[in-house]
Design an enzyme around this catalytic site. Structure first.
Site, short mmCIF file in Angstrom:
data_model
loop_
_atom_site.label_atom_id
_atom_site.label_comp_id
_atom_site.label_asym_id
_atom_site.label_seq_id
_atom_site.Cartn_x
_atom_site.Cartn_y
_atom_site.Cartn_z
CD GLU A 129 -2.70 -0.76 2.73
OE1 GLU A 129 -2.17 -0.11 3.66
OE2 GLU A 129 -3.79 -1.33 2.84
CE LYS A 131 5.79 5.13 6.53
NZ LYS A 131 5.41 6.44 6.95
CG ASP A 133 4.53 12.34 5.14
OD1 ASP A 133 4.65 11.90 6.30
OD2 ASP A 133 5.30 13.17 4.64
CE1 TYR A 241 -2.08 2.58 9.55
CE2 TYR A 241 -2.46 4.41 8.06
CZ TYR A 241 -1.98 3.91 9.25
OH TYR A 241 -1.39 4.76 10.14
CE LYS A 329 9.74 6.19 5.86
NZ LYS A 329 10.48 7.23 6.45
CB CYS A 423 34.82 20.76 24.65
SG CYS A 423 33.08 21.12 24.93
CB CYS A 426 33.53 22.75 29.08
SG CYS A 426 34.27 21.21 28.50
CB CYS A 441 33.62 17.27 25.31
SG CYS A 441 33.81 18.06 26.89
CB CYS A 447 31.20 19.57 29.44
SG CYS A 447 30.66 20.23 27.85
S1 IVH Z 1 0.43 -0.35 8.50
C1 IVH Z 1 1.65 -2.11 12.94
N1 IVH Z 1 -0.05 0.97 6.33
O1 IVH Z 1 3.32 4.92 8.84
C2 IVH Z 1 1.55 -0.86 12.17
N2 IVH Z 1 0.92 2.18 8.13
O2 IVH Z 1 6.09 4.96 9.65
C3 IVH Z 1 0.71 -1.04 10.97
N3 IVH Z 1 1.28 4.56 7.66
O3 IVH Z 1 2.75 3.89 12.15
C4 IVH Z 1 0.83 0.14 10.11
N4 IVH Z 1 0.46 4.55 5.62
O4 IVH Z 1 1.09 5.56 10.99
C5 IVH Z 1 0.44 1.04 7.57
N5 IVH Z 1 -0.57 1.96 4.32
C6 IVH Z 1 -0.10 2.06 5.56
C7 IVH Z 1 0.38 3.28 6.10
C8 IVH Z 1 0.90 3.30 7.39
C9 IVH Z 1 1.01 5.29 6.57
C10 IVH Z 1 1.92 5.11 8.88
C11 IVH Z 1 1.49 4.49 10.19
C12 IVH Z 1 2.73 3.88 10.77
C13 IVH Z 1 3.77 4.76 10.16
C14 IVH Z 1 5.15 4.12 10.21
#
Ligand code: IVH
Length: 695
Positions: A129, A131, A133, A241, A329, A423, A426, A441, A447
């Site tokens: 899926e 991800k 933001d 999700y 990522k 440093c 200090c 340091c 310090c």
């Molecule tokens: S699955 C056990 N699916 O990204 C956790 N997370 O960086 C199951 N997120 O904590 C999460 N899109 O907040 C899942 N398609 C997606 C997502 C997703 C965004 C977020 C979620 C997670 C964070 C981790």
């Protein structure tokens, strides 16, 4: 359409007519909300929609007793809430591990197959899926009704944002259909679309308010409004999700559950694909990356998850992330700017970190004016000089980095950067241990930088979590001699604080109260708070679990200073603590200054002993087990995870404290050692009988 029909003026409505009208309006507005927010396909103009809502409000004002529980106006948190309460997550809200390239993804798959003992041919469905933001939320539905919404917070507890979430239009206040369990927590992401974010910023600026750095911040800022009416005015969306507590199973796999979530009225995370094998997963990733700019919202990668919930169960978790999922990522975004200066910061452990001060530049939607240069060798290797034009990159939430200097743009007369050997805070010598990349340091607690950074760590969220005690307060208290060591925090009085700049009687008392709240602390948090090098939360937990009380921990670590001692062998046998961390831990607990600090702390704190290994009712609870050799029916990692679930301690090496050694085929030296020490040796079958077969 109904709104074209002649309407009875609100003031002429009878009670019965008003009741009928409110029902009709609730239905009609919900219908248009669904068209607008879920299908992006409105059937009426905004003005007509507003008129429907206005009529609803007017009727409710005349007949307040008739307001329906599912009234559209309930989506307005009319009352500004007074701060946010807490929501305890009954199942923790986890985060995800990261993969940065194809190899990491291949390793993720290989690890899963190894853990489960699946051959390369065995099918393994993976849901991929996009991800999103945004920020994650957990929505609790009871009898189909939204009753509570919480942010992730620290995973165990978050902020109660129920009133605000009720104003988010594309999530159901009541679940649609019928086939939902009595209790279900739906988890997902709140986010803002890019176009809405730009519009919002234009409006913010016009109103003289602060603009948001990116859609994610705008979404977070909009959700965390004390006045739910402000949240309502912000264009927020939600995609589901995942789930938390459920009173009955909602499916056997994610792919199936996605369909159910959609049938209950949620937007599910799109784009998505059910993949078999690495090639399909990476194919999806590349396709999404190419289409990324055309999506209306920001995404920062792809999430891969094992579809089958039974397999997920077996895979379990490490620390705060599931073994069955990973976030792949997208590569970082880059830009060029001028390096104006290099500043050296001194951290908690004395490490000197070079920070680039930059001509501000936007990278991936965020204004960047500082970036890390890592360390001395990195600056030398890249030959980055003050005045250079440099390439800056940002990857997700990670601190921006200077990648390289642009060769053609170097000013004449520039000179290579010389890293300080004293440093800057200090003045003590800063030295590099052989084999170490960082210069440190040597000033220790004389310090200021180190002392203050340690205190900041001590009060931070995962440590003592003292609300209202921010970095700038610590610094000010330290400078004025009010707080020099951690225990001083617990000796603060309201009268010490209330006359200081920016404080009043009330805020001072609030701080004293939140300090008092933390006087009782769990052993693992205390250990973590001490800021021992290489001891993060996971190691702190291991130590707490193994030693139980602070006294025993201190005694044993003192004894472990002798490398021949049983205490030392015992420390090294804890699975998950390597020799490097062990040396730091022993070093810390044998330094007299640290012992003074600890003793002082025991005078002001109540340290809760780590709970005895959970009594899971299993005969292996509380026992120390070592696995060795090849097991037939499960992999070693799975056996280990299962033993831990049952409350056993799994050690990496055999000592007198070992209760059982489980010997698979080809068990070597560990089995011999067990025989020598008279430790019970179990065959795999005997172990399974004792521990009970999985399930
Ligand atoms: S699955 C056990 N699916 O990204 C956790 N997370 O960086 C199951 N997120 O904590 C999460 N899109 O907040 C899942 N398609 C997606 C997502 C997703 C965004 C977020 C979620 C997670 C964070 C981790």
């Amino acid at each position: 359409m109904t709104h074209a029909k002649v309407q009875i003026p609100v003031e002429d409505l009878t009670r019965e007519q008003a009741a009928r009208e409110l029902k009709r309006l609730a239905k009609e507005i919900a219908h248009h909300d669904a068209l607008y927010y879920q299908q992006d396909d409105p059937a009426i103009t905004d003005a007509d929609y507003d008129a429907l809502r206005a009529r609803n409000v007017a009727i409710e004002a005349r007949f307040p007793k008739l307001i329906l529980p599912n009234s559209p106006s309930r989506r307005v948190g009319a009352q500004p809430s007074a701060g946010f309460g807490e929501v305890a997550h009954r199942l923790p809200m986890l985060s995800l591990g990261n993969a940065f390239d194809d190899e990491d993804v291949a390793e993720f798959l290989a690890r899963i197959r190894r853990f489960l003992g699946l051959g390369i041919e065995a099918a393994l469905d993976i849901v991929a899926e996009a991800k999103i933001d945004g920020l994650s939320l957990s929505l609790r539905y009871e009898a189909g009704k939204l009753v509570q919404a919480g942010t992730r917070g620290d995973g165990a507890k978050g902020e109660n944002v129920t009133a605000n979430v009720m104003t988010v239009k594309d999530l159901p206040l009541r679940l649609q259909g019928r086939d939902w369990p009595k209790v279900v927590e739906v988890r997902g992401e709140v986010f803002m679309r890019r176009a809405d974010f730009f519009d919002l910023n234009t409006r913010q600026e016009a109103a003289g308010a602060k603009a948001f750095a990116n859609p994610r911040n705008a979404a977070a800022g909009s959700l965390r409004q004390l006045d739910a009416r402000v949240t309502e005015s912000r264009p927020l969306h939600f995609m589901a999700y995942h789930w938390g507590e459920v009173s009955e199973t909602i499916g056997a796999g994610i792919w199936e559950i996605r369909r159910r979530l959609a049938s209950w009225g949620f937007r599910v995370n799109e784009p998505a694909r059910l993949c078999q094998g690495l090639d399909e997963m990476l194919g999806f990733y590349r396709q999404i990356m190419a289409e990324r700019a055309e999506l209306p919202h920001d995404i920062d990668g792809v999430v891969y998850k094992v579809d089958d919930l039974a397999l997920q169960d077996r895979l379990g978790f490490v620390s705060r992330a599931p073994r069955w999922a990973i976030a792949h990522k997208f590569p970082a975004e880059r830009a060029q700017t001028v390096l104006k200066a290099i500043e050296i910061q001194v951290g908690r452990t004395g490490a000197l970190t070079p920070v680039a001060r930059l001509e501000p530049i936007t990278v991936g939607g965020v204004v960047v004016s500082n970036a890390t240069l890592h360390n001395e060798d990195e600056i030398a290797r890249k030959d980055v000089r003050i005045g250079d034009t440099v390439v800056v990159q940002r990857a997700g939430d990670v601190i921006p980095q200077v990648v390289e200097a642009v060769p053609g743009k170097r000013p004449k007369n520039s000179e290579p950067y010389e890293f300080p050997i004293m440093c800057p805070v200090c003045g003590s010598h800063a030295v590099r241990e052989p084999g170490e990349a960082v210069r440190r340091c040597t000033g220790g607690l004389i310090c200021a930088a180190q002392a203050v950074e340690r205190l900041k760590h001590f009060v931070s969220r995962d440590a003592f979590d003292i609300e209202g005690m921010g970095s700038k307060h610590i610094l000010a208290f330290w400078e004025d001699g009010l707080v020099k060591s951690p225990a001083d925090i617990f000796r603060l009085k309201a009268s010490d604080i209330e006359n200081r700049d920016g404080w009043g009687a009330k805020s001072a008392q609030n701080l004293i109260d939140s300090i008092a709240d933390r006087r009782t602390i769990t052993l693992d948090r205390l250990i973590y708070a001490l800021g021992v090098r290489l001891v993060g939360q996971a190691t702190a937990k291991l130590l707490a679990r193994n030693y139980g009380t602070l006294e025993i921990l201190m005694e044993t670590m003192a004894a472990a200073a002798d490398p021949e001692s049983a205490a030392c062998a015992d420390l090294l046998s804890i699975e998950g603590i390597g020799p490097g961390a062990a040396a730091e831990i022993v070093g810390f607990f044998t330094e007299s200054r640290n012992l003074e600090i600890l003793e002082d702390l025991t005078r002001v704190l109540i340290v809760e002993a780590a709970s005895a290994p959970r009594d899971t009712g299993s005969p292996v609870a509380g026992k120390t087990v070592v696995f060795t050799g090849t097991l037939e029916t499960v992999t070693r990692s799975e056996a280990k995870a299962r033993a831990e679930t049952l409350g056993a301690k799994v050690a990496g090496s055999v000592s007198k404290k070992t209760d059982y050694v489980v010997a698979g085929t080809d068990a070597g030296s560990k089995a011999r050692k067990a025989a020598e020490l008279g430790v019970t040796i179990l065959s795999e079958e005997e172990w399974l009988t004792l521990a009970g077969h999985a399930g």
